[in-house]
Scaffold this motif. Structure first.
Motif, PDB file in Angstrom:
ATOM      1  N   ALA B  91       0.836  -1.215   0.000  1.00 31.37           N
ATOM      2  CA  ALA B  91       0.000   0.000   0.000  1.00 31.37           C
ATOM      3  C   ALA B  91       0.867   1.260   0.000  1.00 31.37           C
ATOM      4  CB  ALA B  91      -0.931  -0.011   1.204  1.00 31.37           C
ATOM      5  N   ALA B  92       2.000   1.205   0.710  1.00 26.92           N
ATOM      6  CA  ALA B  92       2.888   2.371   0.798  1.00 26.92           C
ATOM      7  C   ALA B  92       3.570   2.671  -0.539  1.00 26.92           C
ATOM      8  CB  ALA B  92       3.940   2.144   1.879  1.00 26.92           C
ATOM      9  N   ALA B  93       3.690   1.639  -1.375  1.00 24.84           N
ATOM     10  CA  ALA B  93       4.343   1.823  -2.676  1.00 24.84           C
ATOM     11  C   ALA B  93       3.414   2.494  -3.691  1.00 24.84           C
ATOM     12  CB  ALA B  93       4.812   0.473  -3.203  1.00 24.84           C
ATOM     13  N   ILE B  94       2.142   2.612  -3.352  1.00 29.69           N
ATOM     14  CA  ILE B  94       1.164   3.230  -4.265  1.00 29.69           C
ATOM     15  C   ILE B  94       0.937   4.675  -3.816  1.00 29.69           C
ATOM     16  CG2 ILE B  94      -1.208   3.091  -5.134  1.00 29.69           C
ATOM     17  CD1 ILE B  94      -1.071   0.052  -4.434  1.00 29.69           C
ATOM     18  N   SER B  95       1.066   5.610  -4.749  1.00 30.00           N
ATOM     19  CA  SER B  95       0.933   7.023  -4.353  1.00 30.00           C
ATOM     20  C   SER B  95      -0.517   7.369  -3.987  1.00 30.00           C
ATOM     21  CB  SER B  95       1.444   7.944  -5.463  1.00 30.00           C
ATOM     22  OG  SER B  95       0.604   7.826  -6.581  1.00 30.00           O
ATOM     23  N   LYS B  96      -0.649   8.383  -3.184  1.00 35.25           N
ATOM     24  CA  LYS B  96      -1.949   8.889  -2.706  1.00 35.25           C
ATOM     25  C   LYS B  96      -2.769   7.811  -1.986  1.00 35.25           C
ATOM     26  CE  LYS B  96      -2.034  12.407  -6.248  1.00 35.25           C
ATOM     27  NZ  LYS B  96      -2.526  12.820  -7.541  1.00 35.25           N
ATOM     28  N   ASN B  97      -2.059   7.014  -1.214  1.00 31.32           N
ATOM     29  CA  ASN B  97      -2.736   5.905  -0.520  1.00 31.32           C
ATOM     30  C   ASN B  97      -2.710   6.096   1.002  1.00 31.32           C
ATOM     31  OD1 ASN B  97      -4.238   3.661  -1.071  1.00 31.32           O
ATOM     32  ND2 ASN B  97      -2.502   2.258  -1.251  1.00 31.32           N
ATOM     33  N   GLU B  98      -2.614   7.351   1.439  1.00 29.94           N
ATOM     34  CA  GLU B  98      -2.430   7.628   2.871  1.00 29.94           C
ATOM     35  C   GLU B  98      -3.586   7.129   3.733  1.00 29.94           C
ATOM     36  OE1 GLU B  98      -1.859   9.802   0.455  1.00 29.94           O
ATOM     37  OE2 GLU B  98       0.310  10.054   0.625  1.00 29.94           O
ATOM     38  N   ILE B  99      -4.800   7.240   3.211  1.00 31.88           N
ATOM     39  CA  ILE B  99      -5.954   6.827   4.026  1.00 31.88           C
ATOM     40  C   ILE B  99      -5.893   5.319   4.296  1.00 31.88           C
ATOM     41  CG2 ILE B  99      -8.486   6.604   4.061  1.00 31.88           C
ATOM     42  CD1 ILE B  99      -8.680   9.281   2.700  1.00 31.88           C
ATOM     43  N   THR B 100      -5.602   4.546   3.243  1.00 26.61           N
ATOM     44  CA  THR B 100      -5.499   3.089   3.426  1.00 26.61           C
ATOM     45  C   THR B 100      -4.359   2.753   4.391  1.00 26.61           C
ATOM     46  OG1 THR B 100      -6.473   2.626   1.273  1.00 26.61           O
ATOM     47  CG2 THR B 100      -5.060   0.906   2.197  1.00 26.61           C
ATOM     48  N   LEU B 101      -3.251   3.492   4.307  1.00 24.76           N
ATOM     49  CA  LEU B 101      -2.129   3.242   5.221  1.00 24.76           C
ATOM     50  C   LEU B 101      -2.539   3.486   6.675  1.00 24.76           C
ATOM     51  CD1 LEU B 101       0.888   4.740   3.252  1.00 24.76           C
ATOM     52  CD2 LEU B 101       0.534   2.352   3.855  1.00 24.76           C
TER      53      LEU B 101
END
Lengths: 110, 156
Positions: B91-101
């Motif tokens: 998930a961290a490797a995908i940009s704009k994924n802060e909410i999921t993180l």
């Protein structure tokens, strides 16, 4: 120990949460109410377990933390869905002017 | 540059020009404010949910027996933490994924707290609210992931 009233807890939580939400409160109220209700129910469950000597204060904190984490996760999803709605609105707005703009500019910008 | 000059010629409203400039600088026709759907995250979170559910069901059935003790179940916690770490890395490797993180971090914290509760001894009636909280977390994470498909059928 005074008995905890779930409705009273919920009322206080909703009143407190409405202030920081301000204008967004009408849209968030239903989701917030549902999550606050789960937290309030969890507190009442913990109260009963403590009264029966089936849970220590430390265990009570851990139980409540798990429930709070779940509620925060649900509210984060609501936040994400809101962002997706904004994104869709912006892209729809750009979509309707795409042909006009590209034709006027003479190259594909949008 | 020729394009920029014609883009800025008088007659185009300033607001529209600003919006188009932002889009041009972003270099894309449609705006992405949040990460795209990731099938691997979807599948891994679903598998972890199944693993947790199986674990809690077994715990509920065997509560009070030696097989429900924490020491006999450390494998579950180890595996679940490794699974969650792998999902988080992806998930961290995908940009704009802060909410999921953030959601995955909350799930990791809940897993730690479940283990602490287990170490202290869980009663049968205490498992139900824990299961409900974990399932609410899993459902919320998956709901957002599926919504990232943006208009595609969630079944795809």
């Amino acid at each position: 120990m005074a008995k905890i009233n779930i409705d009273e807890l919920l009322k206080q939580m909703l009143a407190a949460a409405a202030k920081p939400f301000k204008k967004q409160w009408p849209g968030a109220k239903d989701y917030a109410e549902s999550e606050f209700k789960k937290i309030a129910e969890s507190i009442v469950f913990i109260e009963s377990q403590l009264a029966l000597g089936k849970m220590t204060p430390e265990q009570a904190r851990l139980h409540l933390d798990v429930q709070k984490n779940a509620s925060r996760t649900v509210l984060l999803t609501i936040e994400g869905l809101g962002i997706l709605t904004v994104e869709a609105a912006i892209n729809a707005a750009l979509g309707v002017i795409r042909d006009t703009v590209n034709t006027a500019l003479g190259f594909v910008l949008l | 540059m020729r394009h920029m000059i014609s883009f800025c010629k008088p007659g185009l409203p300033v607001r529209l020009a600003s919006l188009l400039l932002v889009v041009a600088l972003a270099g894309c026709a449609s705006i992405r404010l949040i990460a795209d759907y990731d099938e691997q995250i979807d599948k891994s979170v679903s598998e972890l949910q199944r693993k947790c559910e199986t674990f809690l069901t077994g715990l509920e059935r065997n509560v009070g027996k030696p097989e429900a003790g924490h020491d006999t179940n450390t494998k579950f916690y180890d595996e679940a933490k490794v699974d969650l770490s792998a999902i988080r890395v992806r998930a961290a490797a995908i940009s704009k994924n802060e909410i999921t993180l953030k959601q995955l971090d909350l799930l990791a914290d809940s897993l730690d707290k479940l283990e602490q509760l287990h170490k202290g001894g869980l009663r049968r009636e205490q498992i139900k609210p824990l299961r409900s909280a974990f399932n609410a977390s899993f459902t919320a994470i998956l709901k957002l992931e599926l919504a990232k498909k943006r208009g595609e059928s969630p079944d795809k």
